[in-house]
Design an enzyme around this catalytic site. Sequence first.
Site, PDB file in Angstrom:
ATOM      1  N   GLY A  60       1.604   3.932   3.631  1.00 51.43           N
ATOM      2  CA  GLY A  60       1.059   5.280   3.590  1.00 51.43           C
ATOM      3  C   GLY A  60       1.581   6.085   4.764  1.00 51.43           C
ATOM      4  O   GLY A  60       2.218   5.545   5.669  1.00 51.43           O
ATOM      5  N   GLY A  86       1.365   8.814   8.112  1.00 54.56           N
ATOM      6  CA  GLY A  86       0.491   9.239   9.192  1.00 54.56           C
ATOM      7  C   GLY A  86       0.403   8.312  10.386  1.00 54.56           C
ATOM      8  O   GLY A  86       1.001   7.241  10.436  1.00 54.56           O
ATOM      9  N   CYS A 145       3.816  -1.759   6.110  1.00 51.18           N
ATOM     10  CA  CYS A 145       3.983  -0.424   6.680  1.00 51.18           C
ATOM     11  C   CYS A 145       2.705   0.048   7.389  1.00 51.18           C
ATOM     12  O   CYS A 145       2.317  -0.536   8.384  1.00 51.18           O
ATOM     13  CB  CYS A 145       4.454   0.550   5.608  1.00 51.18           C
ATOM     14  SG  CYS A 145       5.132   2.075   6.290  1.00 51.18           S
ATOM     15  N   LEU A 146       2.041   1.064   6.891  1.00 52.15           N
ATOM     16  CA  LEU A 146       0.804   1.531   7.514  1.00 52.15           C
ATOM     17  C   LEU A 146      -0.246   0.425   7.496  1.00 52.15           C
ATOM     18  O   LEU A 146      -0.999   0.264   8.457  1.00 52.15           O
ATOM     19  CB  LEU A 146       0.281   2.790   6.815  1.00 52.15           C
ATOM     20  CG  LEU A 146      -0.955   3.441   7.426  1.00 52.15           C
ATOM     21  CD1 LEU A 146      -0.699   3.903   8.853  1.00 52.15           C
ATOM     22  CD2 LEU A 146      -1.419   4.607   6.565  1.00 52.15           C
ATOM     23  N   GLN A 192       0.277  -1.702  10.446  1.00 48.81           N
ATOM     24  CA  GLN A 192      -0.197  -1.068  11.672  1.00 48.81           C
ATOM     25  C   GLN A 192      -1.724  -1.117  11.768  1.00 48.81           C
ATOM     26  O   GLN A 192      -2.277  -1.380  12.841  1.00 48.81           O
ATOM     27  CB  GLN A 192       0.308   0.371  11.732  1.00 48.81           C
ATOM     28  CG  GLN A 192       1.815   0.464  11.792  1.00 48.81           C
ATOM     29  CD  GLN A 192       2.343   1.848  11.448  1.00 48.81           C
ATOM     30  OE1 GLN A 192       1.588   2.786  11.191  1.00 48.81           O
ATOM     31  NE2 GLN A 192       3.657   1.985  11.444  1.00 48.81           N
ATOM     32  N   ASN A 237      10.385   3.518   6.481  1.00 53.87           N
ATOM     33  CA  ASN A 237      10.019   4.925   6.573  1.00 53.87           C
ATOM     34  C   ASN A 237       8.745   5.044   7.399  1.00 53.87           C
ATOM     35  O   ASN A 237       7.655   5.157   6.857  1.00 53.87           O
ATOM     36  CB  ASN A 237       9.828   5.533   5.182  1.00 53.87           C
ATOM     37  CG  ASN A 237       9.624   7.032   5.247  1.00 53.87           C
ATOM     38  OD1 ASN A 237       9.982   7.674   6.233  1.00 53.87           O
ATOM     39  ND2 ASN A 237       9.044   7.589   4.211  1.00 53.87           N
ATOM     40  N   GLY A 284       7.122   6.167  11.634  1.00 53.01           N
ATOM     41  CA  GLY A 284       7.334   6.733  12.953  1.00 53.01           C
ATOM     42  C   GLY A 284       6.490   6.075  14.029  1.00 53.01           C
ATOM     43  O   GLY A 284       6.482   6.514  15.171  1.00 53.01           O
ATOM     44  N   HIS A 312       9.413  -2.103   3.867  1.00 55.63           N
ATOM     45  CA  HIS A 312       9.017  -2.013   2.470  1.00 55.63           C
ATOM     46  C   HIS A 312       9.684  -3.101   1.617  1.00 55.63           C
ATOM     47  O   HIS A 312      10.792  -2.912   1.127  1.00 55.63           O
ATOM     48  CB  HIS A 312       9.380  -0.629   1.915  1.00 55.63           C
ATOM     49  CG  HIS A 312       8.572   0.457   2.532  1.00 55.63           C
ATOM     50  ND1 HIS A 312       7.355   0.844   2.046  1.00 55.63           N
ATOM     51  CD2 HIS A 312       8.797   1.214   3.639  1.00 55.63           C
ATOM     52  CE1 HIS A 312       6.863   1.807   2.811  1.00 55.63           C
ATOM     53  NE2 HIS A 312       7.724   2.045   3.781  1.00 55.63           N
ATOM     54  N   GLU A 351       9.005  -3.838  -1.295  1.00 53.85           N
ATOM     55  CA  GLU A 351       9.021  -3.395  -2.692  1.00 53.85           C
ATOM     56  C   GLU A 351      10.099  -2.358  -2.951  1.00 53.85           C
ATOM     57  O   GLU A 351      10.161  -1.780  -4.035  1.00 53.85           O
ATOM     58  CB  GLU A 351       7.656  -2.804  -3.061  1.00 53.85           C
ATOM     59  CG  GLU A 351       7.454  -1.348  -2.710  1.00 53.85           C
ATOM     60  CD  GLU A 351       7.451  -0.987  -1.224  1.00 53.85           C
ATOM     61  OE1 GLU A 351       7.602   0.199  -0.914  1.00 53.85           O
ATOM     62  OE2 GLU A 351       7.278  -1.874  -0.372  1.00 53.85           O
TER      63      GLU A 351
END
Length: 187
Positions: free
Chosen positions: A51, A53, A79-80, A83, A121, A123, A163, A165
Amino acid sequence: DIPIVAYDFGIKYNILRCLRRHGFDVTVVPATASPEEVLGYNPAGIFLSNGPGDPAALGYAVHSVNDLLKTDLPIFGICLGHQILGQALGGRTFKLKFGHRGANHPVKDLESGSIEITSQNHGFAVDEKTLPDGVEIDRINLNDGTVEGMRHRKRPIFSVQYHPEASPGPHDSASLFGKFRQLIGQA
């Protein structure tokens, strides 16, 4: 079909396809779902999706995952989700000077020594120095040395920053969905 719950922090359709392809019966819940709601589905495992943000702004999700860590259910985050899991385990995240964007990012699996070519993808990254002793870094980014994967040393919990996937590719990391299935089978 193995029942799992997937938190939707911005989940991609192809993640659901990959989970289904590996034999999971997936119930998707919103990012704000409580641990009680998730456990009400009697899942064999929990998936934390990707996701957008800043993960530091998602205290409610970190709190929920922290509560779910007490259940000993297998957990897989990407990913998110990686984190958020890092924060729930006691670590912190930080903003990268230059985000990781696009395909062909080399990631080293520290256990096997193999290199995965990945799609990324994001930050933000998990700060390795803030993770507790029970968490092992098992993948690193070969461009900047940041954490790309971690796992709990004693419990069926792991995550990756990238990722697996990725569609249309690369597909070097697609086996991680099978690893999640294997952890659930051992739990």
